[in-house]
Design a protein around this motif. Structure first.
Motif, PDB file in Angstrom:
ATOM      1  N   THR A 108       0.927  -1.378  -0.280  1.00  0.00           N
ATOM      2  CA  THR A 108       0.030   0.238   0.035  1.00  0.00           C
ATOM      3  C   THR A 108       1.037   1.545   0.240  1.00  0.00           C
ATOM      4  O   THR A 108       2.433   1.017   0.226  1.00  0.00           O
ATOM      5  N   GLU A 109       0.489   2.012  -0.465  1.00  0.00           N
ATOM      6  CA  GLU A 109       0.703   3.437   0.130  1.00  0.00           C
ATOM      7  C   GLU A 109       1.633   3.869   1.121  1.00  0.00           C
ATOM      8  O   GLU A 109       2.907   4.540   1.491  1.00  0.00           O
ATOM      9  N   TRP A 110       1.016   3.522   2.250  1.00  0.00           N
ATOM     10  CA  TRP A 110       1.003   3.388   4.024  1.00  0.00           C
ATOM     11  C   TRP A 110       2.550   2.607   3.964  1.00  0.00           C
ATOM     12  O   TRP A 110       3.098   3.527   4.606  1.00  0.00           O
ATOM     13  N   ASN A 111       2.467   1.656   3.229  1.00  0.00           N
ATOM     14  CA  ASN A 111       4.015   0.974   3.467  1.00  0.00           C
ATOM     15  C   ASN A 111       5.049   1.319   2.885  1.00  0.00           C
ATOM     16  O   ASN A 111       5.942   1.358   3.454  1.00  0.00           O
ATOM     17  N   VAL A 112       4.497   2.034   1.581  1.00  0.00           N
ATOM     18  CA  VAL A 112       6.210   2.470   0.619  1.00  0.00           C
ATOM     19  C   VAL A 112       6.245   3.997   1.778  1.00  0.00           C
ATOM     20  O   VAL A 112       7.563   3.920   2.248  1.00  0.00           O
ATOM     21  N   GLU A 113       5.134   4.801   2.497  1.00  0.00           N
ATOM     22  CA  GLU A 113       5.502   5.583   3.260  1.00  0.00           C
ATOM     23  C   GLU A 113       6.262   5.122   4.816  1.00  0.00           C
ATOM     24  O   GLU A 113       6.361   6.324   5.110  1.00  0.00           O
ATOM     25  N   LYS A 114       6.566   4.134   4.674  1.00  0.00           N
ATOM     26  CA  LYS A 114       6.614   3.561   6.274  1.00  0.00           C
ATOM     27  C   LYS A 114       5.884   3.995   7.345  1.00  0.00           C
ATOM     28  O   LYS A 114       6.036   4.201   8.492  1.00  0.00           O
ATOM     29  N   ARG A 115       4.609   3.912   7.229  1.00  0.00           N
ATOM     30  CA  ARG A 115       3.669   5.072   8.280  1.00  0.00           C
ATOM     31  C   ARG A 115       2.484   3.402   8.250  1.00  0.00           C
ATOM     32  O   ARG A 115       2.649   2.522   7.869  1.00  0.00           O
ATOM     33  N   MET A 116       2.439   3.416  10.158  1.00  0.00           N
ATOM     34  CA  MET A 116       2.251   2.182  10.593  1.00  0.00           C
ATOM     35  C   MET A 116       0.524   2.599  10.500  1.00  0.00           C
ATOM     36  O   MET A 116      -0.329   3.671  10.136  1.00  0.00           O
ATOM     37  N   GLN A 117      -0.535   1.144   9.719  1.00  0.00           N
ATOM     38  CA  GLN A 117      -1.503   1.387   9.312  1.00  0.00           C
ATOM     39  C   GLN A 117      -2.865   1.083  10.768  1.00  0.00           C
ATOM     40  O   GLN A 117      -3.598   1.959  10.885  1.00  0.00           O
ATOM     41  N   GLY A 118      -2.910  -0.107  10.505  1.00  0.00           N
ATOM     42  CA  GLY A 118      -3.703  -1.061  11.703  1.00  0.00           C
ATOM     43  C   GLY A 118      -4.766  -0.288  11.855  1.00  0.00           C
ATOM     44  O   GLY A 118      -4.892  -1.040  10.511  1.00  0.00           O
ATOM     45  N   TRP A 119      -6.105  -0.368  11.829  1.00  0.00           N
ATOM     46  CA  TRP A 119      -7.217   0.361  10.912  1.00  0.00           C
ATOM     47  C   TRP A 119      -6.934   0.990  10.502  1.00  0.00           C
ATOM     48  O   TRP A 119      -8.319   1.459   9.716  1.00  0.00           O
ATOM     49  N   GLY A 120      -6.624   2.568  10.120  1.00  0.00           N
ATOM     50  CA  GLY A 120      -6.627   2.756   9.116  1.00  0.00           C
ATOM     51  C   GLY A 120      -6.353   1.899   7.401  1.00  0.00           C
ATOM     52  O   GLY A 120      -6.006   0.939   7.527  1.00  0.00           O
ATOM     53  N   ASP A 121      -6.505   3.211   7.039  1.00  0.00           N
ATOM     54  CA  ASP A 121      -5.776   2.364   5.382  1.00  0.00           C
ATOM     55  C   ASP A 121      -5.380   3.108   4.242  1.00  0.00           C
ATOM     56  O   ASP A 121      -5.282   4.688   4.512  1.00  0.00           O
TER      57      ASP A 121
END
Length: 203
Positions: A11-24
């Motif tokens: 995902t985009e947040w995986n690339v940005e190294k952001r923690m997703q959890g229940w976010g998306d």
């Protein structure tokens, strides 16, 4: 019953190294491509059911894997809720959150995020999902879910204590785990394989 357990695509947040959890966040082009490669790998499997986490990144991946099949969603397959840390990069965490994040990896039995879930709480809903499908499902069942859920499932099937949850294998995006499960015990036949992505990239 044969469980085909898949982590969602990148995902985009995986690339940005952001923690997703229940976010998306949506799948990247790499995530879409890798899901397509996995679809080719499992295309000969006649799935009796397909289940996904209700988070969009998992549903999107499931739609790519079995485009002509109904996707059932279940709350038990959602990622661990990370509360106040969701959407943040590690370097953006408050000092107290950084300490909490350290326990996520090093002392999972003590992990308690602000506004989030413990491992035990996630494990309870994952086990509830397994109980549900043990009563209603059979044959080949596809599950599209998230890292912590997959690690908890592996722990269960290998009878590991929680403190060992982050031992190998690593849960890459679109990795495939295949488990022969009788409703109580599971035998892992394939563990977190990404052979489809290697083949697709010419490795």
């Amino acid at each position: 019953m044969k469980l085909y357990i898949v982590r969602h695509g990148q995902t985009e947040w995986n690339v940005e190294k952001r923690m997703q959890g229940w976010g998306d966040s949506p799948l990247t082009q790499t995530g879409i491509r890798d899901a397509g490669l996995l679809r080719e790998r499992i295309k000969e499997v006649p799935f009796d059911e397909a289940w996904a986490s209700p988070l969009k990144r998992a549903e999107q991946t499931a739609d790519i894997l079995v485009p002509d099949q109904q996707i059932h969603v279940h709350e038990g397959l959602k990622e661990m809720r990370l509360g106040s840390m969701e959407g943040k990069r590690q370097e953006d965490l408050h000092p107290s959150e950084k300490k909490t994040w350290q326990t996520f990896w090093e002392d999972p039995e003590r992990f308690q995020p602000n506004g989030g879930e413990t491992y035990g709480e996630v494990e309870k809903r994952v086990n509830g999902f397994l109980e549900d499908i043990s009563r209603t499902s059979s044959g080949n069942v596809l599950l599209v879910t998230h890292t912590v859920v997959i690690k908890l499932l592996i722990n269960r099937f290998e009878d590991r204590p929680l403190r060992r949850i982050w031992e190998p294998p690593y849960v890459h995006e679109t990795c495939l785990t295949i488990v022969d499960w009788d409703g109580t015990n599971g035998k892992i036949e394939v563990s977190c394989s990404i052979d489809h992505t290697k083949a697709g990239r010419g490795w």
